[in-house]
Design an enzyme around this catalytic site. Sequence first.
Site, PDB file in Angstrom:
ATOM      1  N   ARG A   1       0.958  -1.089   0.054  1.00  0.00           N
ATOM      2  CA  ARG A   1       0.107   0.051   0.019  1.00  0.00           C
ATOM      3  C   ARG A   1       0.804   1.272   0.062  1.00  0.00           C
ATOM      4  O   ARG A   1       1.713   1.321   0.693  1.00  0.00           O
ATOM      5  CB  ARG A   1      -0.841  -0.062   1.362  1.00  0.00           C
ATOM      6  CG  ARG A   1      -1.861  -1.246   1.357  1.00  0.00           C
ATOM      7  CD  ARG A   1      -3.101  -0.776   2.317  1.00  0.00           C
ATOM      8  NE  ARG A   1      -2.374  -0.170   3.585  1.00  0.00           N
ATOM      9  CZ  ARG A   1      -3.143   0.309   4.719  1.00  0.00           C
ATOM     10  NH1 ARG A   1      -4.316   0.349   4.351  1.00  0.00           N
ATOM     11  NH2 ARG A   1      -2.705   0.576   5.838  1.00  0.00           N
TER      12      ARG A   1
ATOM     13  N   THR B   1      -1.378   7.390  -0.148  1.00  0.00           N
ATOM     14  CA  THR B   1      -2.813   7.333  -0.369  1.00  0.00           C
ATOM     15  C   THR B   1      -3.572   5.977  -0.128  1.00  0.00           C
ATOM     16  O   THR B   1      -4.643   6.220  -0.493  1.00  0.00           O
ATOM     17  CB  THR B   1      -2.386   7.401  -2.209  1.00  0.00           C
ATOM     18  OG1 THR B   1      -1.975   6.158  -2.369  1.00  0.00           O
ATOM     19  CG2 THR B   1      -1.910   8.515  -2.648  1.00  0.00           C
TER      20      THR B   1
ATOM     21  N   ASP C   1       1.021  -3.927  11.945  1.00  0.00           N
ATOM     22  CA  ASP C   1       1.548  -4.344  10.723  1.00  0.00           C
ATOM     23  C   ASP C   1       1.580  -6.077  10.562  1.00  0.00           C
ATOM     24  O   ASP C   1       2.640  -6.391  11.173  1.00  0.00           O
ATOM     25  CB  ASP C   1       2.616  -3.707  10.170  1.00  0.00           C
ATOM     26  CG  ASP C   1       3.023  -3.664   8.748  1.00  0.00           C
ATOM     27  OD1 ASP C   1       3.192  -5.165   8.202  1.00  0.00           O
ATOM     28  OD2 ASP C   1       2.918  -2.845   8.126  1.00  0.00           O
TER      29      ASP C   1
ATOM     30  N   ASP D   1       4.953  -7.271   9.097  1.00  0.00           N
ATOM     31  CA  ASP D   1       6.052  -6.879  10.072  1.00  0.00           C
ATOM     32  C   ASP D   1       6.150  -8.157  10.996  1.00  0.00           C
ATOM     33  O   ASP D   1       7.194  -8.370  11.671  1.00  0.00           O
ATOM     34  CB  ASP D   1       6.091  -5.603  10.476  1.00  0.00           C
ATOM     35  CG  ASP D   1       6.546  -4.503   9.588  1.00  0.00           C
ATOM     36  OD1 ASP D   1       7.292  -4.812   8.575  1.00  0.00           O
ATOM     37  OD2 ASP D   1       6.157  -3.373   9.811  1.00  0.00           O
TER      38      ASP D   1
HETATM   39  C1  PRP Z   1      -1.336  -4.886   4.259  1.00  0.00           C
HETATM   40  C2  PRP Z   1      -1.972  -6.249   4.379  1.00  0.00           C
HETATM   41  C3  PRP Z   1      -3.040  -6.148   3.109  1.00  0.00           C
HETATM   42  C4  PRP Z   1      -3.109  -4.611   3.041  1.00  0.00           C
HETATM   43  C5  PRP Z   1      -4.715  -4.376   3.421  1.00  0.00           C
HETATM   44  O1  PRP Z   1      -0.126  -4.940   3.467  1.00  0.00           O
HETATM   45  O2  PRP Z   1      -1.284  -7.324   4.202  1.00  0.00           O
HETATM   46  O3  PRP Z   1      -2.115  -6.659   1.746  1.00  0.00           O
HETATM   47  O4  PRP Z   1      -2.061  -3.930   3.805  1.00  0.00           O
HETATM   48  O5  PRP Z   1      -4.788  -2.928   3.288  1.00  0.00           O
HETATM   49  P1  PRP Z   1      -5.963  -2.656   2.335  1.00  0.00           P
HETATM   50  O6  PRP Z   1      -7.110  -3.213   2.700  1.00  0.00           O
HETATM   51  O7  PRP Z   1      -6.194  -1.161   2.819  1.00  0.00           O
HETATM   52  O8  PRP Z   1      -5.580  -2.665   1.139  1.00  0.00           O
HETATM   53  P2  PRP Z   1       1.123  -4.135   3.105  1.00  0.00           P
HETATM   54  O9  PRP Z   1       0.637  -3.114   2.172  1.00  0.00           O
HETATM   55  O10 PRP Z   1       1.257  -3.680   4.569  1.00  0.00           O
HETATM   56  O11 PRP Z   1       2.053  -5.031   2.647  1.00  0.00           O
HETATM   57  P3  PRP Z   1       3.068  -6.066   3.470  1.00  0.00           P
HETATM   58  O12 PRP Z   1       2.002  -7.339   3.684  1.00  0.00           O
HETATM   59  O13 PRP Z   1       4.209  -6.489   2.276  1.00  0.00           O
HETATM   60  O14 PRP Z   1       3.597  -5.665   4.676  1.00  0.00           O
HETATM   61  N1  URA Z   2      -2.267  -3.860   6.993  1.00  0.00           N
HETATM   62  C1  URA Z   2      -1.684  -4.224   8.035  1.00  0.00           C
HETATM   63  O1  URA Z   2      -0.835  -5.177   8.212  1.00  0.00           O
HETATM   64  N2  URA Z   2      -2.444  -3.882   9.096  1.00  0.00           N
HETATM   65  C2  URA Z   2      -3.503  -3.006   9.279  1.00  0.00           C
HETATM   66  O2  URA Z   2      -3.932  -2.618  10.446  1.00  0.00           O
HETATM   67  C3  URA Z   2      -3.781  -2.627   8.153  1.00  0.00           C
HETATM   68  C4  URA Z   2      -3.190  -2.902   6.805  1.00  0.00           C
END
Ligand code: PRP
Ligand code: URA
Length: 213
Positions: free
Chosen positions: A108, A112, A204, A207
């Site tokens: 994400r 934005t 997160d 993480d």
């Molecule tokens: C997180 C999560 C989803 C997304 C959800 O991923 O694992 O993929 O955010 O958010 P949304 O519903 O607003 O799209 P992130 O972008 O943090 O990537 P990562 O899994 O690589 O940490």
């Molecule tokens: N992605 C995450 O990992 N945690 C949140 O709370 C939202 C998006």
Amino acid sequence: MKHYDNVVIFDHPLIRHKIAILRDEATSMKEFRELVEEITTLMTYECLKDGVPTTEREVKTPLEVCTQRVVKDNAIVIVPILRAGLGMVNGIHVLFPSARVGHIGMYRDEETFEPQTYYCKLPDGIEDKLVLVVDPMLATGGSACDAIRLLKARGCKHIKFMAIIGAPVGVSRVAEEHPDVNIYVSTLDRELNEKGYILPGLGDAGDRLFGTK
Ligand code: PRP
Ligand code: URA
């Protein structure tokens, strides 16, 4: 949240118990990973209650031959949204060890919240399979909607989406943009904060699964 025919919120006491530990900031990476897998297995059991392709097979018991219904070979494809979705794959493989895996990489944009796709590799023949898209967090719904759109563009017709924690706004968005996709969420949280994080949430997920912060 409004009622949607294509949304199932589990609210199962066993899953709630595991999610309580998952949320705790003191939970270790190892325990977090194990809990994500366990919750996914419990969710998969319920999510596949109907709609799994089955076939008949003759089985010889010590007493007689009978006809049994079994899950079709190679019927299911798991598609984790990277990174955090990877944590859910083993939870399904426990039940279906031979399920193929497709990967969709998305992150994400921090300003934005728009998802950016950086990777996509899907198994041949995915169009006719039951596709289980997995991501522990359904926040704004942007990542889920884009992943499902991408799969539909590749010809996938049977898609289910599984998330461990959902925010009402994100669940509604996916339910409305993709009324033909069944959405399974273990628990519905209150809201998103100004940074797009789910409250109370668990932080997160990527993480915490991979120890990157
Ligand atoms: C997180 C999560 C989803 C997304 C959800 O991923 O694992 O993929 O955010 O958010 P949304 O519903 O607003 O799209 P992130 O972008 O943090 O990537 P990562 O899994 O690589 O940490
Ligand atoms: N992605 C995450 O990992 N945690 C949140 O709370 C939202 C998006």
